[in-house]
Scaffold this motif. Sequence first.
Motif, PDB file in Angstrom:
ATOM      1  N   ARG A   1       0.845  -1.191   0.000  1.00 58.10           N
ATOM      2  CA  ARG A   1       0.000   0.000   0.000  1.00 58.10           C
ATOM      3  C   ARG A   1       0.885   1.247   0.000  1.00 58.10           C
ATOM      4  NH1 ARG A   1      -3.895  -1.492   4.939  1.00 58.10           N
ATOM      5  NH2 ARG A   1      -1.873  -2.165   5.746  1.00 58.10           N
ATOM      6  N   ILE A   2       0.662   2.105  -0.984  1.00 52.15           N
ATOM      7  CA  ILE A   2       1.479   3.291  -1.176  1.00 52.15           C
ATOM      8  C   ILE A   2       0.589   4.520  -1.018  1.00 52.15           C
ATOM      9  CG2 ILE A   2       3.227   4.355  -2.644  1.00 52.15           C
ATOM     10  CD1 ILE A   2       3.658   1.307  -2.191  1.00 52.15           C
ATOM     11  N   LEU A   3       0.950   5.401  -0.105  1.00 57.14           N
ATOM     12  CA  LEU A   3       0.140   6.581   0.183  1.00 57.14           C
ATOM     13  C   LEU A   3       0.919   7.841  -0.186  1.00 57.14           C
ATOM     14  CD1 LEU A   3      -2.477   7.722   1.489  1.00 57.14           C
ATOM     15  CD2 LEU A   3      -1.231   7.770   3.669  1.00 57.14           C
ATOM     16  N   HIS A   4       0.382   8.600  -1.154  1.00 58.37           N
ATOM     17  CA  HIS A   4       0.982   9.903  -1.487  1.00 58.37           C
ATOM     18  C   HIS A   4       0.464  10.915  -0.481  1.00 58.37           C
ATOM     19  CE1 HIS A   4       1.301  13.629  -4.223  1.00 58.37           C
ATOM     20  NE2 HIS A   4       2.489  13.370  -3.703  1.00 58.37           N
ATOM     21  N   VAL A   5       1.355  11.458   0.340  1.00 53.50           N
ATOM     22  CA  VAL A   5       0.933  12.279   1.481  1.00 53.50           C
ATOM     23  C   VAL A   5       1.082  13.776   1.237  1.00 53.50           C
ATOM     24  CG1 VAL A   5       1.485  10.425   3.091  1.00 53.50           C
ATOM     25  CG2 VAL A   5       3.211  12.173   2.589  1.00 53.50           C
ATOM     26  N   GLY A   6       1.607  14.152   0.074  1.00 59.46           N
ATOM     27  CA  GLY A   6       1.785  15.576  -0.205  1.00 59.46           C
ATOM     28  C   GLY A   6       3.244  15.966  -0.143  1.00 59.46           C
ATOM     29  N   ASP A   7       3.531  17.042   0.577  1.00 55.04           N
ATOM     30  CA  ASP A   7       4.860  17.644   0.546  1.00 55.04           C
ATOM     31  C   ASP A   7       5.926  16.780   1.217  1.00 55.04           C
ATOM     32  OD1 ASP A   7       3.746  19.847  -0.684  1.00 55.04           O
ATOM     33  OD2 ASP A   7       3.539  20.986   1.179  1.00 55.04           O
ATOM     34  N   ILE A   8       7.168  17.002   0.800  1.00 52.67           N
ATOM     35  CA  ILE A   8       8.317  16.379   1.453  1.00 52.67           C
ATOM     36  C   ILE A   8       8.336  16.772   2.928  1.00 52.67           C
ATOM     37  CG2 ILE A   8      10.841  16.455   1.605  1.00 52.67           C
ATOM     38  CD1 ILE A   8      10.817  16.793  -1.491  1.00 52.67           C
ATOM     39  N   GLY A   9       8.585  15.800   3.787  1.00 48.26           N
ATOM     40  CA  GLY A   9       8.594  16.017   5.227  1.00 48.26           C
ATOM     41  C   GLY A   9       7.361  15.481   5.908  1.00 48.26           C
ATOM     42  N   VAL A  10       6.234  15.451   5.179  1.00 46.97           N
ATOM     43  CA  VAL A  10       4.999  14.921   5.769  1.00 46.97           C
ATOM     44  C   VAL A  10       5.157  13.432   6.082  1.00 46.97           C
ATOM     45  CG1 VAL A  10       2.540  14.481   5.358  1.00 46.97           C
ATOM     46  CG2 VAL A  10       3.547  16.656   4.653  1.00 46.97           C
ATOM     47  N   SER A  11       5.793  12.695   5.171  1.00 44.69           N
ATOM     48  CA  SER A  11       5.987  11.262   5.388  1.00 44.69           C
ATOM     49  C   SER A  11       6.764  10.984   6.659  1.00 44.69           C
ATOM     50  CB  SER A  11       6.735  10.643   4.195  1.00 44.69           C
ATOM     51  OG  SER A  11       5.980  10.707   3.022  1.00 44.69           O
ATOM     52  N   SER A  12       7.854  11.708   6.847  1.00 45.50           N
ATOM     53  CA  SER A  12       8.689  11.469   8.025  1.00 45.50           C
ATOM     54  C   SER A  12       7.954  11.829   9.308  1.00 45.50           C
ATOM     55  CB  SER A  12       9.990  12.270   7.916  1.00 45.50           C
ATOM     56  OG  SER A  12      10.828  11.702   6.925  1.00 45.50           O
ATOM     57  N   THR A  13       7.135  12.862   9.251  1.00 47.49           N
ATOM     58  CA  THR A  13       6.339  13.230  10.421  1.00 47.49           C
ATOM     59  C   THR A  13       5.344  12.130  10.755  1.00 47.49           C
ATOM     60  OG1 THR A  13       6.555  15.577   9.897  1.00 47.49           O
ATOM     61  CG2 THR A  13       4.747  14.943  11.366  1.00 47.49           C
ATOM     62  N   LEU A  14       4.659  11.608   9.739  1.00 47.08           N
ATOM     63  CA  LEU A  14       3.701  10.529   9.954  1.00 47.08           C
ATOM     64  C   LEU A  14       4.393   9.265  10.440  1.00 47.08           C
ATOM     65  CD1 LEU A  14       1.436  10.991   6.803  1.00 47.08           C
ATOM     66  CD2 LEU A  14       0.766  11.428   9.176  1.00 47.08           C
ATOM     67  N   LYS A  15       5.584   8.987   9.917  1.00 52.11           N
ATOM     68  CA  LYS A  15       6.274   7.746  10.266  1.00 52.11           C
ATOM     69  C   LYS A  15       6.694   7.726  11.736  1.00 52.11           C
ATOM     70  CE  LYS A  15       8.243   3.866  10.308  1.00 52.11           C
ATOM     71  NZ  LYS A  15       9.491   3.473   9.675  1.00 52.11           N
ATOM     72  N   VAL A  16       7.232   8.829  12.245  1.00 49.36           N
ATOM     73  CA  VAL A  16       7.625   8.802  13.652  1.00 49.36           C
ATOM     74  C   VAL A  16       6.392   8.725  14.552  1.00 49.36           C
ATOM     75  CG1 VAL A  16       9.831   9.944  13.263  1.00 49.36           C
ATOM     76  CG2 VAL A  16       7.847  11.330  13.864  1.00 49.36           C
ATOM     77  N   MET A  17       5.270   9.263  14.081  1.00 44.14           N
ATOM     78  CA  MET A  17       4.020   9.112  14.832  1.00 44.14           C
ATOM     79  C   MET A  17       3.615   7.645  14.910  1.00 44.14           C
ATOM     80  SD  MET A  17       0.489   8.538  14.115  1.00 44.14           S
ATOM     81  CE  MET A  17       0.238   9.144  12.455  1.00 44.14           C
ATOM     82  N   THR A  18       3.708   6.918  13.798  1.00 44.79           N
ATOM     83  CA  THR A  18       3.311   5.507  13.822  1.00 44.79           C
ATOM     84  C   THR A  18       4.253   4.687  14.700  1.00 44.79           C
ATOM     85  OG1 THR A  18       4.562   4.868  11.828  1.00 44.79           O
ATOM     86  CG2 THR A  18       2.320   5.685  11.501  1.00 44.79           C
ATOM     87  N   ASN A  19       5.538   5.026  14.716  1.00 39.58           N
ATOM     88  CA  ASN A  19       6.474   4.293  15.567  1.00 39.58           C
ATOM     89  C   ASN A  19       6.263   4.620  17.043  1.00 39.58           C
ATOM     90  OD1 ASN A  19       7.472   3.094  13.323  1.00 39.58           O
ATOM     91  ND2 ASN A  19       9.565   3.825  13.536  1.00 39.58           N
ATOM     92  N   TYR A  20       5.844   5.835  17.323  1.00 47.98           N
ATOM     93  CA  TYR A  20       5.447   6.183  18.696  1.00 47.98           C
ATOM     94  C   TYR A  20       4.278   5.297  19.125  1.00 47.98           C
ATOM     95  CZ  TYR A  20       2.716   8.741  22.193  1.00 47.98           C
ATOM     96  OH  TYR A  20       1.975   9.078  23.287  1.00 47.98           O
ATOM     97  N   LEU A  21       3.262   5.186  18.289  1.00 43.33           N
ATOM     98  CA  LEU A  21       2.092   4.368  18.622  1.00 43.33           C
ATOM     99  C   LEU A  21       2.478   2.895  18.777  1.00 43.33           C
ATOM    100  CD1 LEU A  21      -0.597   5.952  16.277  1.00 43.33           C
ATOM    101  CD2 LEU A  21      -0.527   6.087  18.784  1.00 43.33           C
ATOM    102  N   ALA A  22       3.341   2.408  17.895  1.00 47.65           N
ATOM    103  CA  ALA A  22       3.752   1.001  17.964  1.00 47.65           C
ATOM    104  C   ALA A  22       4.498   0.724  19.274  1.00 47.65           C
ATOM    105  CB  ALA A  22       4.631   0.646  16.767  1.00 47.65           C
ATOM    106  N   THR A  23       5.350   1.660  19.696  1.00 47.05           N
ATOM    107  CA  THR A  23       6.077   1.471  20.947  1.00 47.05           C
ATOM    108  C   THR A  23       5.138   1.499  22.137  1.00 47.05           C
ATOM    109  OG1 THR A  23       8.003   2.539  19.933  1.00 47.05           O
ATOM    110  CG2 THR A  23       8.019   2.292  22.314  1.00 47.05           C
ATOM    111  N   MET A  24       4.175   2.402  22.105  1.00 48.11           N
ATOM    112  CA  MET A  24       3.179   2.449  23.173  1.00 48.11           C
ATOM    113  C   MET A  24       2.399   1.138  23.224  1.00 48.11           C
ATOM    114  SD  MET A  24       2.126   4.264  25.656  1.00 48.11           S
ATOM    115  CE  MET A  24       2.708   5.916  25.263  1.00 48.11           C
ATOM    116  N   ASN A  25       2.052   0.608  22.054  1.00 46.97           N
ATOM    117  CA  ASN A  25       1.375  -0.693  21.982  1.00 46.97           C
ATOM    118  C   ASN A  25       2.232  -1.785  22.594  1.00 46.97           C
ATOM    119  OD1 ASN A  25      -1.001  -1.173  19.371  1.00 46.97           O
ATOM    120  ND2 ASN A  25      -0.506   0.769  20.299  1.00 46.97           N
TER     121      ASN A  25
END
Length: 314
Positions: free
Chosen positions: A153-177
């Motif tokens: 699954r490939i998600l076009h998120v818009g501008d450069i930098g948005v992907s990295s912001t979303l990715k660290v958010m998902t890793n935060y959630l995964a660690t909390m899990n």
Amino acid sequence: MKIGFIGLGNVGGKLAGSLIRNGLDVTVYDLNPDFVAGKVADGAKAGNSAADVMQHCDAVITCLPSPAACDAVVREMLPHVGPGKIWMEMSTTDAEEVKLLSALVIAAGGEAVDCPVSGGCHRADTGNISIYAGCTRDTFDKVLPILTHMGRRILHVGDIGVSSTLKVMTNYLATMNLLSVCEALTVMKAAGMDMGMTYEAIAMSSGTSFVHETESQLILSGSRDVNFTMDLIQKDIGLFQDIADRHSVPLELSPLMIEMMTDGQKRYGVRAQSDRMIERLEEATGLSVTAPGFPQELVDDEPEERGYEVVVRR
């Protein structure tokens, strides 16, 4: 299109393997010559340096362990960047850093894509991982055929930098899990519950998660080897905390999680496997939170399929 791949570690090696397995023209480079030799044996070409890879390839993918490593590699490649050259950053890195480096690439006449992955090493190995892509739509259309050989699954998120912001958010959630799963399993063990039954009860409930359905199996088998180390966890959750601090969001769980992971590193080593966090609770209680019948390693049993773009609901 000739593709370069720089960084053949836990995730990068698997992503490069998907490109090679699917017959693309791939040149690889890593500081570890054994990693390069392994990919050459699978059908890739060997690059002599990061600069050499950019010079001879149309699109160069980097998947590196730190923002500093990304910076060094991109600056080495810059003299060979120009029209027709694309840099694709697949590391988990700081959004501001990737925006800075992307601006250098674009100023040199090239194109840049911020495209980190999410979903675990076992899915990176089969081309079934998820990918976020930050770039212009025109650049996205150029690189989508490459991305669909590495991810489902490939998600076009818009501008450069948005992907990295979303990715660290998902890793935060995964660690909390992960930390909440460790506590839940230990409490159920202390309460005398059958751990195999406990696993299934969570998996079929509103309390389940991707982390439970994958990493809980490695915790219960005693393997605790998820191919993701505590130093990488600390990098990612630290980046998430930095985002919160920049935007003046007063988080409560995040600082506690950083403190817990720091304690885990002190006990088991800076690069200990992240699933060893369960052992803090085992030591405190004298319990062994294990059960028979669970695997020693994760294997993606879904068939490999060509990826596709995920359409955002508006």
